[in-house]
Design a protein around this motif. Structure first.
Motif, PDB file in Angstrom:
ATOM      1  N   SER A 291       0.816  -1.214   0.000  1.00 45.94           N
ATOM      2  CA  SER A 291       0.000   0.000   0.000  1.00 45.94           C
ATOM      3  C   SER A 291       0.850   1.265   0.000  1.00 45.94           C
ATOM      4  N   TRP A 292       2.123   1.124   0.350  1.00 49.60           N
ATOM      5  CA  TRP A 292       3.047   2.265   0.366  1.00 49.60           C
ATOM      6  C   TRP A 292       3.818   2.421  -0.940  1.00 49.60           C
ATOM      7  N   ASN A 293       3.561   1.607  -1.943  1.00 45.80           N
ATOM      8  CA  ASN A 293       4.416   1.580  -3.134  1.00 45.80           C
ATOM      9  C   ASN A 293       4.627   2.959  -3.749  1.00 45.80           C
ATOM     10  N   GLY A 294       3.557   3.722  -3.941  1.00 48.06           N
ATOM     11  CA  GLY A 294       3.689   5.036  -4.566  1.00 48.06           C
ATOM     12  C   GLY A 294       4.524   5.988  -3.738  1.00 48.06           C
ATOM     13  N   VAL A 295       4.411   5.892  -2.424  1.00 46.51           N
ATOM     14  CA  VAL A 295       5.201   6.742  -1.535  1.00 46.51           C
ATOM     15  C   VAL A 295       6.669   6.308  -1.555  1.00 46.51           C
ATOM     16  N   VAL A 296       6.902   4.998  -1.521  1.00 46.13           N
ATOM     17  CA  VAL A 296       8.278   4.491  -1.564  1.00 46.13           C
ATOM     18  C   VAL A 296       8.984   4.949  -2.827  1.00 46.13           C
TER      19      VAL A 296
ATOM     20  N   THR B  62       1.593  18.746  13.354  1.00 46.94           N
ATOM     21  CA  THR B  62       1.472  19.649  12.217  1.00 46.94           C
ATOM     22  C   THR B  62       0.544  18.969  11.223  1.00 46.94           C
ATOM     23  N   ILE B  63      -0.596  19.575  10.932  1.00 44.23           N
ATOM     24  CA  ILE B  63      -1.667  18.902  10.200  1.00 44.23           C
ATOM     25  C   ILE B  63      -1.748  19.371   8.754  1.00 44.23           C
ATOM     26  N   THR B  64      -1.857  18.405   7.840  1.00 51.91           N
ATOM     27  CA  THR B  64      -2.138  18.664   6.431  1.00 51.91           C
ATOM     28  C   THR B  64      -3.416  17.919   6.061  1.00 51.91           C
ATOM     29  N   ARG B  65      -4.394  18.648   5.585  1.00 52.44           N
ATOM     30  CA  ARG B  65      -5.640  18.026   5.141  1.00 52.44           C
ATOM     31  C   ARG B  65      -5.521  17.656   3.669  1.00 52.44           C
ATOM     32  N   ILE B  66      -5.926  16.435   3.328  1.00 51.75           N
ATOM     33  CA  ILE B  66      -5.842  15.942   1.958  1.00 51.75           C
ATOM     34  C   ILE B  66      -7.210  15.409   1.551  1.00 51.75           C
ATOM     35  N   ASP B  67      -7.688  15.839   0.391  1.00 54.31           N
ATOM     36  CA  ASP B  67      -8.986  15.393  -0.118  1.00 54.31           C
ATOM     37  C   ASP B  67      -8.841  13.975  -0.651  1.00 54.31           C
ATOM     38  N   ALA B  68      -9.155  12.993   0.181  1.00 55.14           N
ATOM     39  CA  ALA B  68      -8.948  11.590  -0.187  1.00 55.14           C
ATOM     40  C   ALA B  68      -9.724  10.698   0.753  1.00 55.14           C
TER      41      ALA B  68
ATOM     42  N   HIS C 128      -9.711   6.864   2.952  1.00 55.73           N
ATOM     43  CA  HIS C 128      -8.815   6.297   3.955  1.00 55.73           C
ATOM     44  C   HIS C 128      -7.483   5.854   3.355  1.00 55.73           C
ATOM     45  N   VAL C 129      -7.484   5.398   2.107  1.00 49.33           N
ATOM     46  CA  VAL C 129      -6.237   4.920   1.486  1.00 49.33           C
ATOM     47  C   VAL C 129      -5.540   6.071   0.754  1.00 49.33           C
ATOM     48  N   VAL C 130      -5.345   7.154   1.463  1.00 49.39           N
ATOM     49  CA  VAL C 130      -4.776   8.373   0.887  1.00 49.39           C
ATOM     50  C   VAL C 130      -3.379   8.142   0.318  1.00 49.39           C
ATOM     51  N   MET C 131      -2.600   7.225   0.897  1.00 53.96           N
ATOM     52  CA  MET C 131      -1.245   6.988   0.394  1.00 53.96           C
ATOM     53  C   MET C 131      -1.278   6.264  -0.950  1.00 53.96           C
ATOM     54  N   VAL C 132      -2.408   5.606  -1.265  1.00 53.38           N
ATOM     55  CA  VAL C 132      -2.574   4.943  -2.562  1.00 53.38           C
ATOM     56  C   VAL C 132      -3.040   5.932  -3.617  1.00 53.38           C
TER      57      VAL C 132
ATOM     58  N   ALA D 124       1.059  13.772  -2.244  1.00 53.70           N
ATOM     59  CA  ALA D 124       0.665  14.591  -1.092  1.00 53.70           C
ATOM     60  C   ALA D 124       1.179  13.986   0.204  1.00 53.70           C
ATOM     61  N   VAL D 125       1.098  12.671   0.321  1.00 51.82           N
ATOM     62  CA  VAL D 125       1.614  12.004   1.518  1.00 51.82           C
ATOM     63  C   VAL D 125       3.131  12.118   1.580  1.00 51.82           C
ATOM     64  N   THR D 126       3.791  11.955   0.444  1.00 51.01           N
ATOM     65  CA  THR D 126       5.249  12.111   0.401  1.00 51.01           C
ATOM     66  C   THR D 126       5.654  13.507   0.829  1.00 51.01           C
ATOM     67  N   ASP D 127       4.898  14.503   0.408  1.00 52.49           N
ATOM     68  CA  ASP D 127       5.201  15.883   0.796  1.00 52.49           C
ATOM     69  C   ASP D 127       5.141  16.065   2.313  1.00 52.49           C
ATOM     70  N   VAL D 128       4.170  15.426   2.950  1.00 58.05           N
ATOM     71  CA  VAL D 128       4.071  15.515   4.416  1.00 58.05           C
ATOM     72  C   VAL D 128       5.275  14.840   5.068  1.00 58.05           C
ATOM     73  N   ILE D 129       5.667  13.694   4.556  1.00 60.36           N
ATOM     74  CA  ILE D 129       6.837  12.995   5.104  1.00 60.36           C
ATOM     75  C   ILE D 129       8.104  13.825   4.912  1.00 60.36           C
ATOM     76  N   MET D 130       8.249  14.446   3.747  1.00 59.62           N
ATOM     77  CA  MET D 130       9.415  15.290   3.505  1.00 59.62           C
ATOM     78  C   MET D 130       9.423  16.492   4.448  1.00 59.62           C
ATOM     79  N   GLN D 131       8.250  17.051   4.721  1.00 57.71           N
ATOM     80  CA  GLN D 131       8.139  18.155   5.678  1.00 57.71           C
ATOM     81  C   GLN D 131       8.596  17.695   7.046  1.00 57.71           C
ATOM     82  N   ALA D 132       8.180  16.501   7.445  1.00 58.63           N
ATOM     83  CA  ALA D 132       8.594  15.957   8.727  1.00 58.63           C
ATOM     84  C   ALA D 132      10.107  15.709   8.769  1.00 58.63           C
ATOM     85  N   LEU D 133      10.656  15.181   7.686  1.00 59.91           N
ATOM     86  CA  LEU D 133      12.103  14.973   7.624  1.00 59.91           C
ATOM     87  C   LEU D 133      12.860  16.272   7.796  1.00 59.91           C
TER      88      LEU D 133
END
Length: 244
Positions: A25-30, A213-219, A221-225, A230-239
């Motif tokens: 389920s993380w393939n696109g983010v990976v 730190t909250i980011t709202r995404i129009d999606a 439950h499987v937002v990472m799919v 958008a999910v990658t951007d949040v992870i990069m922000q956290a990094l």
């Protein structure tokens, strides 16, 4: 468990999937993180109960060299909340449409208070054997999977996801959290505004309570799919936040 090579000085991103799913389920983010030179590890979540799953993930976190940014989806958020408190190398948490329970709170408590979630009405209980007898686990009714879990996925793809879903033990829902890691670690949250599984209202309340730190995404439950960038951007922000 799979991983990629690290860029010196930057935390490794450890991804933990949720219930009814696996690490694919993380393939696109990976793909996007590795393209950006980020070290990534995907940890399989056993889905046998919060205590057992948190112990397994904590072991994987501890065996990851250097600092770690722990990322959880759905039930995986509850797992990292408990697991990260048991190790000393996690520097931040990212909740992706994920549970961030309080001390003593169960996922059953959280779902019971959500007005957006329809998950409990979509679950099918089945039994699995244990050393001491039998335990209950849950699947999502395939006829309700698309609406409850993956509304923004094409119906044909959601049908495949429904067939290949992994059941989760009832112990995942009934075991209370202890010593939640978000109380001592910086947190980020990707809140899916169309989430009918965890419930968008519950996600937002937990993220606010954790001081994330909250980011709202129009999606859904499987937002990472459906919204991997958008999910990658949040992870990069956290990094960026934990690397300063």
């Amino acid at each position: 468990m799979t991983s990629t090579s690290a860029r010196p000085g930057r935390p490794t991103v450890v991804l933990v999937h949720g219930a009814f799913a696996d690490s694919s389920s993380w393939n696109g983010v990976v793909e996007r993180l590795t393209a950006a030179g980020v070290a990534v590890k995907a940890v399989p979540n056993p889905l046998r109960g919060l205590a057992e799953d948190a112990a397994y993930v904590a072991s994987a976190l501890q065996q990851t060299q250097g600092p770690v940014l722990a990322v959880g989806h759905s039930y995986g958020g509850a797992v990292i909340t408990n697991a990260a408190s048991r190790v000393d190398n996690v520097v931040g948490l990212v909740y992706v449409a994920a549970f961030a329970p309080e001390d003593g709170e169960t996922l059953m408590d959280i779902e019971g208070g959500s007005k957006d979630s329809v998950l409990t009405s979509a679950l099918l209980p089945v039994q699995y054997p244990t050393a001491s007898g039998a335990e209950t686990e849950f699947l999502i009714d395939p006829a309700k999977f698309h609406d409850a879990f993956a509304a923004d996925v094409a119906e044909k793809d959601a049908a495949v996801m429904a067939v290949t879903q992994r059941p989760v033990s009832s112990l995942a829902f009934s075991t209370p959290t202890t010593n939640p890691a978000w109380k001592r670690l910086p947190s980020w949250a990707a809140v899916a505004t169309g989430d009918r599984a965890a419930g968008s209202d519950a996600l937002l309340q937990m993220a606010e309570r954790a001081g994330a730190t909250i980011t709202r995404i129009d999606a859904s439950h499987v937002v990472m799919v459906t919204q991997p960038q958008a999910v990658t951007d949040v992870i990069m922000q956290a990094l960026d936040g934990v690397s300063r």
